[in-house]
Write a protein that holds these residues in place. Sequence first.
Motif, short mmCIF file in Angstrom:
data_model
loop_
_atom_site.label_atom_id
_atom_site.label_comp_id
_atom_site.label_asym_id
_atom_site.label_seq_id
_atom_site.Cartn_x
_atom_site.Cartn_y
_atom_site.Cartn_z
N PRO A 82 0.86 -1.16 -0.04
CA PRO A 82 0.06 0.10 -0.09
C PRO A 82 0.99 1.44 0.08
N LEU A 83 1.94 1.15 0.84
CA LEU A 83 2.91 2.38 0.80
C LEU A 83 3.56 2.53 -0.75
N VAL A 84 3.96 1.54 -1.35
CA VAL A 84 4.58 1.70 -2.64
C VAL A 84 3.24 2.45 -3.62
N LEU A 85 2.05 1.67 -3.68
CA LEU A 85 0.89 2.49 -4.42
C LEU A 85 0.80 3.78 -4.15
N ARG A 86 0.93 4.31 -2.79
CA ARG A 86 0.55 5.61 -2.43
C ARG A 86 1.86 6.54 -2.92
N SER A 87 3.08 5.90 -2.69
CA SER A 87 4.05 6.81 -3.42
C SER A 87 4.00 6.95 -5.05
N ARG A 88 3.72 5.89 -5.75
CA ARG A 88 3.60 6.14 -6.95
C ARG A 88 2.41 6.94 -7.65
N PHE A 89 1.34 7.21 -6.63
CA PHE A 89 0.22 8.11 -6.81
C PHE A 89 0.77 9.45 -6.72
N LEU A 90 1.48 9.58 -5.35
CA LEU A 90 2.12 11.00 -5.22
C LEU A 90 3.03 11.30 -6.26
N LEU A 120 -7.16 -1.02 -14.77
CA LEU A 120 -6.78 -1.76 -13.56
C LEU A 120 -5.46 -2.19 -13.50
N LEU A 121 -5.00 -2.74 -14.54
CA LEU A 121 -3.80 -3.25 -14.72
C LEU A 121 -2.53 -2.15 -14.73
N GLN A 122 -2.88 -0.77 -15.50
CA GLN A 122 -1.86 0.27 -15.21
C GLN A 122 -1.87 0.98 -13.90
N ALA A 123 -3.01 0.93 -13.23
CA ALA A 123 -3.08 1.37 -11.93
C ALA A 123 -2.59 0.60 -10.98
N LEU A 124 -2.69 -0.83 -11.00
CA LEU A 124 -2.00 -1.63 -9.81
C LEU A 124 -0.49 -2.28 -10.27
N TRP A 125 -0.48 -2.63 -11.58
CA TRP A 125 0.51 -3.33 -12.02
C TRP A 125 1.18 -2.85 -13.18
N GLY A 126 1.18 -1.28 -13.34
CA GLY A 126 1.49 -0.58 -14.51
C GLY A 126 3.17 -0.80 -14.77
N GLY A 127 4.01 -1.28 -13.67
CA GLY A 127 5.46 -1.49 -13.91
C GLY A 127 5.57 -2.24 -15.09
N VAL A 128 4.69 -3.38 -15.11
CA VAL A 128 5.22 -4.57 -16.48
C VAL A 128 5.23 -3.66 -17.75
N LEU A 129 4.64 -2.71 -18.07
CA LEU A 129 4.86 -1.88 -19.39
C LEU A 129 6.20 -1.15 -19.53
N LEU A 178 9.46 -9.71 -8.46
CA LEU A 178 8.43 -9.53 -9.50
C LEU A 178 7.51 -8.59 -9.06
N PRO A 179 6.96 -8.92 -7.82
CA PRO A 179 5.65 -7.85 -7.52
C PRO A 179 6.32 -6.62 -7.40
N TYR A 180 7.42 -6.30 -6.78
CA TYR A 180 7.97 -4.88 -6.82
C TYR A 180 8.06 -4.33 -8.24
N LEU A 181 8.66 -4.91 -9.04
CA LEU A 181 8.89 -4.42 -10.28
C LEU A 181 7.66 -4.06 -11.00
N LEU A 182 6.48 -4.96 -10.74
CA LEU A 182 5.26 -4.42 -11.42
C LEU A 182 4.61 -3.45 -10.86
N SER A 183 4.92 -2.97 -9.60
CA SER A 183 3.99 -1.83 -9.04
C SER A 183 5.04 -0.59 -9.09
N LEU A 184 6.04 -0.61 -9.88
CA LEU A 184 7.03 0.60 -10.04
C LEU A 184 6.12 1.66 -10.75
N ARG A 185 5.43 1.33 -11.35
CA ARG A 185 4.72 2.37 -12.32
C ARG A 185 3.14 2.60 -12.03
N LEU A 186 2.64 3.72 -12.08
CA LEU A 186 1.17 4.16 -12.22
C LEU A 186 0.74 4.85 -13.15
#
Length: 253
Positions: free
Chosen positions: A12-20, A78-87, A109-117
């Motif tokens: 959740p903190l990773v997602l929050r940081s990507r949003f910010l 939803l993909l780009q919001a939660l796991w946009g790092g895959v792109l 892997l989940p860390y890399l997938l959440s690197l991007r929003l």
Amino acid sequence: MGAWSRWFRAWPLVLRSRFLEAWQDPLGFWASILARVVNNSLWLLVFYLFFLRFPEVRGFRFEDLVLTWAMAFGALGLLQALWGGVLGLARLAETGELEVHLPLPVPLLPYLLSLRLQPTGLGDLLWSLSVLALLGVNWFYALCALVGASLVALGFFLALASMSLWGLRVQNLLPVAYAGLVQFATWPPSVYKPAIKALLLSLIPALWLGPLPARAVVEGSGLATLWGFGLGFLTLGSLAFWLGLRRYIAPGG
């Protein structure tokens, strides 16, 4: 297990940081969301005028098109919001930036997938949810179908991006693949020939993003199959990533 425990607490903190991070430019953030909402709505208007002239195309009506689009764009949003790092995974591998993330004490892997929003993904997701609310569909079926379809998209893009770990340069191919999925996912299976339909159910899983989730929402069935294929695509994509990572050599050695 300790690494996974830290990851679930940190996600959740990773997602929050990507949003910010995306919110650093509020004007650009809202402009991206508004652009997607306007773009999707204008295309629906174009097809509304088309269906006024041709009310039915091989059993496909305007109402079917609206629900199909809502599912396809919602799943990709939803993909780009939660796991946009895959792109962006292929870019990390092809530029050598992946090495920076390898020593981190979290599941890689989940860390890399959440690197991007992507704010555009949020625009697609908000547009989709608004359309589903206007259609008055069953929210349980709709949300389950959206998640299942997004798993299919995640597995597909993960497998494609993982090819960069095997020495192939696929970074420039990902936007083309994304556009292709959108194009093929917004029409019903009945408009495609059997060979093309088989391709769109397997190698390019576009039908799993729009038409089949829409059918699952209408009929209230098929969700288990959708989730099964979603988890299957995700497993194949994860396998391609981990096998590729074992032989990965960063540019320059």
